[in-house]
Design a protein around this motif. Structure first.
Motif, short mmCIF file in Angstrom:
data_model
loop_
_atom_site.label_atom_id
_atom_site.label_comp_id
_atom_site.label_asym_id
_atom_site.label_seq_id
_atom_site.Cartn_x
_atom_site.Cartn_y
_atom_site.Cartn_z
N ASN A 100 0.82 -1.21 0.00
CA ASN A 100 0.00 0.00 0.00
C ASN A 100 0.86 1.26 0.00
O ASN A 100 0.64 2.18 0.79
N ASN A 101 1.81 1.30 -0.91
CA ASN A 101 2.76 2.42 -0.93
C ASN A 101 2.91 2.96 -2.35
O ASN A 101 3.41 2.26 -3.24
N ASN A 102 2.48 4.20 -2.57
CA ASN A 102 2.54 4.76 -3.92
C ASN A 102 3.95 5.16 -4.34
O ASN A 102 4.15 5.67 -5.44
N LYS A 103 4.93 4.92 -3.46
CA LYS A 103 6.33 5.20 -3.80
C LYS A 103 7.07 3.93 -4.21
O LYS A 103 8.27 3.98 -4.48
N ALA A 104 6.36 2.80 -4.24
CA ALA A 104 6.99 1.52 -4.59
C ALA A 104 6.00 0.66 -5.35
O ALA A 104 5.69 -0.47 -4.97
N ARG A 105 5.51 1.21 -6.45
CA ARG A 105 4.38 0.59 -7.15
C ARG A 105 4.56 0.64 -8.66
O ARG A 105 5.18 1.55 -9.21
N LEU A 106 3.98 -0.35 -9.33
CA LEU A 106 4.01 -0.46 -10.79
C LEU A 106 2.58 -0.75 -11.25
O LEU A 106 1.99 -1.74 -10.85
N GLU A 107 2.05 0.13 -12.10
CA GLU A 107 0.66 -0.01 -12.55
C GLU A 107 0.56 -0.01 -14.07
O GLU A 107 1.12 0.88 -14.73
N PHE A 108 -0.13 -1.00 -14.59
CA PHE A 108 -0.39 -1.08 -16.03
C PHE A 108 -1.84 -0.70 -16.29
O PHE A 108 -2.76 -1.24 -15.67
N ASN A 109 -2.04 0.22 -17.24
CA ASN A 109 -3.40 0.59 -17.64
C ASN A 109 -3.92 -0.43 -18.64
O ASN A 109 -3.21 -0.81 -19.57
N ILE A 110 -5.17 -0.87 -18.45
CA ILE A 110 -5.78 -1.86 -19.35
C ILE A 110 -6.82 -1.16 -20.24
O ILE A 110 -7.76 -0.52 -19.74
N ASN A 111 -6.63 -1.27 -21.54
CA ASN A 111 -7.55 -0.66 -22.49
C ASN A 111 -8.84 -1.46 -22.59
O ASN A 111 -8.95 -2.58 -22.09
N ASP A 160 -9.89 -3.03 -25.04
CA ASP A 160 -9.68 -4.28 -25.78
C ASP A 160 -8.95 -5.34 -24.95
O ASP A 160 -8.58 -6.40 -25.47
N GLY A 161 -8.72 -5.05 -23.66
CA GLY A 161 -8.09 -6.03 -22.78
C GLY A 161 -6.58 -6.09 -22.92
O GLY A 161 -5.96 -7.09 -22.55
N LYS A 162 -5.99 -5.00 -23.44
CA LYS A 162 -4.54 -4.98 -23.61
C LYS A 162 -3.89 -3.86 -22.79
O LYS A 162 -4.48 -2.80 -22.61
N ALA A 163 -2.68 -4.15 -22.31
CA ALA A 163 -1.90 -3.16 -21.57
C ALA A 163 -0.95 -2.46 -22.53
O ALA A 163 -0.14 -3.12 -23.19
N SER A 164 -1.08 -1.15 -22.63
CA SER A 164 -0.26 -0.41 -23.59
C SER A 164 0.66 0.62 -22.92
O SER A 164 1.51 1.21 -23.59
N SER A 165 0.50 0.83 -21.62
CA SER A 165 1.35 1.79 -20.91
C SER A 165 1.40 1.45 -19.43
O SER A 165 0.59 0.67 -18.92
N TYR A 166 2.36 2.05 -18.75
CA TYR A 166 2.48 1.83 -17.31
C TYR A 166 3.10 3.04 -16.64
O TYR A 166 3.71 3.90 -17.30
N LYS A 167 2.96 3.10 -15.33
CA LYS A 167 3.67 4.10 -14.53
C LYS A 167 4.32 3.38 -13.35
O LYS A 167 3.77 2.40 -12.83
N GLN A 168 5.48 3.89 -12.97
CA GLN A 168 6.28 3.17 -11.97
C GLN A 168 6.92 4.12 -10.98
O GLN A 168 7.39 5.20 -11.34
N THR A 169 6.93 3.72 -9.72
CA THR A 169 7.73 4.37 -8.69
C THR A 169 8.57 3.28 -8.03
O THR A 169 8.23 2.10 -8.08
N ALA A 170 9.67 3.69 -7.42
CA ALA A 170 10.57 2.69 -6.82
C ALA A 170 11.33 3.29 -5.65
O ALA A 170 11.56 4.50 -5.58
N MET A 171 11.73 2.43 -4.75
CA MET A 171 12.58 2.83 -3.63
C MET A 171 13.97 2.24 -3.81
O MET A 171 14.13 1.15 -4.36
N LYS A 172 14.95 2.99 -3.36
CA LYS A 172 16.33 2.54 -3.45
C LYS A 172 16.96 2.59 -2.06
O LYS A 172 16.36 3.06 -1.10
N SER A 173 18.18 2.10 -1.99
CA SER A 173 18.94 2.14 -0.73
C SER A 173 18.12 1.63 0.45
O SER A 173 18.07 2.25 1.52
N ILE A 174 17.47 0.50 0.25
CA ILE A 174 16.67 -0.09 1.33
C ILE A 174 17.61 -0.83 2.28
O ILE A 174 18.22 -1.83 1.92
N THR A 175 17.74 -0.32 3.50
CA THR A 175 18.67 -0.88 4.47
C THR A 175 18.04 -0.87 5.86
O THR A 175 17.11 -0.10 6.12
N PRO A 176 18.55 -1.69 6.78
CA PRO A 176 18.05 -1.64 8.16
C PRO A 176 18.25 -0.24 8.74
O PRO A 176 19.28 0.39 8.54
#
Length: 260
Positions: free
Chosen positions: A148-159, A161-177
């Motif tokens: 449930n984190n919009n900073k670590a998510r990948l979403e594909f839009n479905i048209n 016609d049932g096809k995925a033609s684009s996406y948006k992505q966020t990611a986290m780096k330097s994940i450490t204790p």
């Protein structure tokens, strides 16, 4: 033969054996009391008319701790890939798929392959939700989702016609204790104990149904570029016709519950 010495040694060994037997007995009694106490405190969900899953995830010998993570800047990555652009000061990447991927009829094999081979660090994402308009993946750490984190998510839009033609992505780096003397790894509480925490905090009532319980990381501190992630149980509960999501601290003796 020195019978006096032999007799003394025999008595000494006999005393040691008896002491050992007493220690073993006391240990068994203590464990028995612990088990009896746990049994007395366990909630009889069947009697309470609350349904829970038959097979809950095992956490045997699993320990987790607080993590610190930073948002990844996609600006340079986007410049090096013509089919990707960056937004939100580089915090989000938007990609176009030249050959749209068919996901109709619940066929997601090609989409998963695309994520693995074509998306930035796609191997670190797992599918988490599907509906008619989009397919969502969540970033993972040590195979556990950042939930449930919009900073670590990948979403594909479905048209249509049932096809995925684009996406948006966020990611986290330097994940450490997280730094700090009190951030040692701790044994993860069972899923059942998390469900019981919901019950004792009055989030679970008669005729409710726990539909799913999964373990992952939930953000407890949110800053613009830095987040603190804590091990949590995500528990979905069906209250009548409505489904609500709860997050229960997974390594606390007195777990806090957050209702989404």
């Amino acid at each position: 033969m020195n019978w006096k010495l032999t007799k003394t040694l025999f008595i000494f060994v006999f005393i040691l054996v008896n002491i050992s037997l007493v220690i073993i007995y006391i240990d068994k009694v203590n464990k028995s009391h612990i088990n009896d106490s746990e049994a007395e405190n366990a909630v009889d969900f069947k009697q309470e008319e609350i349904k829970i899953p038959d097979n809950l995830p095992s956490v045997k010998n699993l320990k987790m701790q607080l993590l610190t993570a930073r948002s990844f800047d996609f600006s340079s990555y986007a410049k090096a890939h013509s089919d990707i652009s960056s937004e939100d000061s580089g915090a989000m990447a938007k990609g176009d798929i030249s050959n749209p991927i068919d996901v109709s009829n619940d066929q997601y094999t090609d989409l998963k392959s695309y994520v693995k081979d074509k998306v930035y660090k796609g191997k670190d994402y797992e599918m988490s939700n599907i509906d008619n308009k989009k397919v969502t993946f969540e970033q993972t750490y040590d195979d556990y989702p950042i939930m449930n984190n919009n900073k670590a998510r990948l979403e594909f839009n479905i048209n249509d016609d049932g096809k995925a033609s684009s996406y948006k992505q966020t990611a986290m780096k330097s994940i450490t204790p997280s730094e700090g003397a009190n951030n040692e790894k701790k044994q993860v509480n069972t899923a059942r104990s998390a469900i019981e925490a919901l019950y004792f905090n009055r989030y679970l009532k008669r005729n409710d149904e726990v539909t799913n319980a999964r373990l992952g990381y939930y953000t407890v501190v949110k800053e613009p570029n830095v987040q603190v992630l804590e091990a949590n149980w995500e528990i979905k509960v069906k209250h009548g016709e409505k489904i609500k999501t709860y997050y229960v601290e997974a390594v606390s003796d007195s777990p806090k519950v957050i209702e989404e």
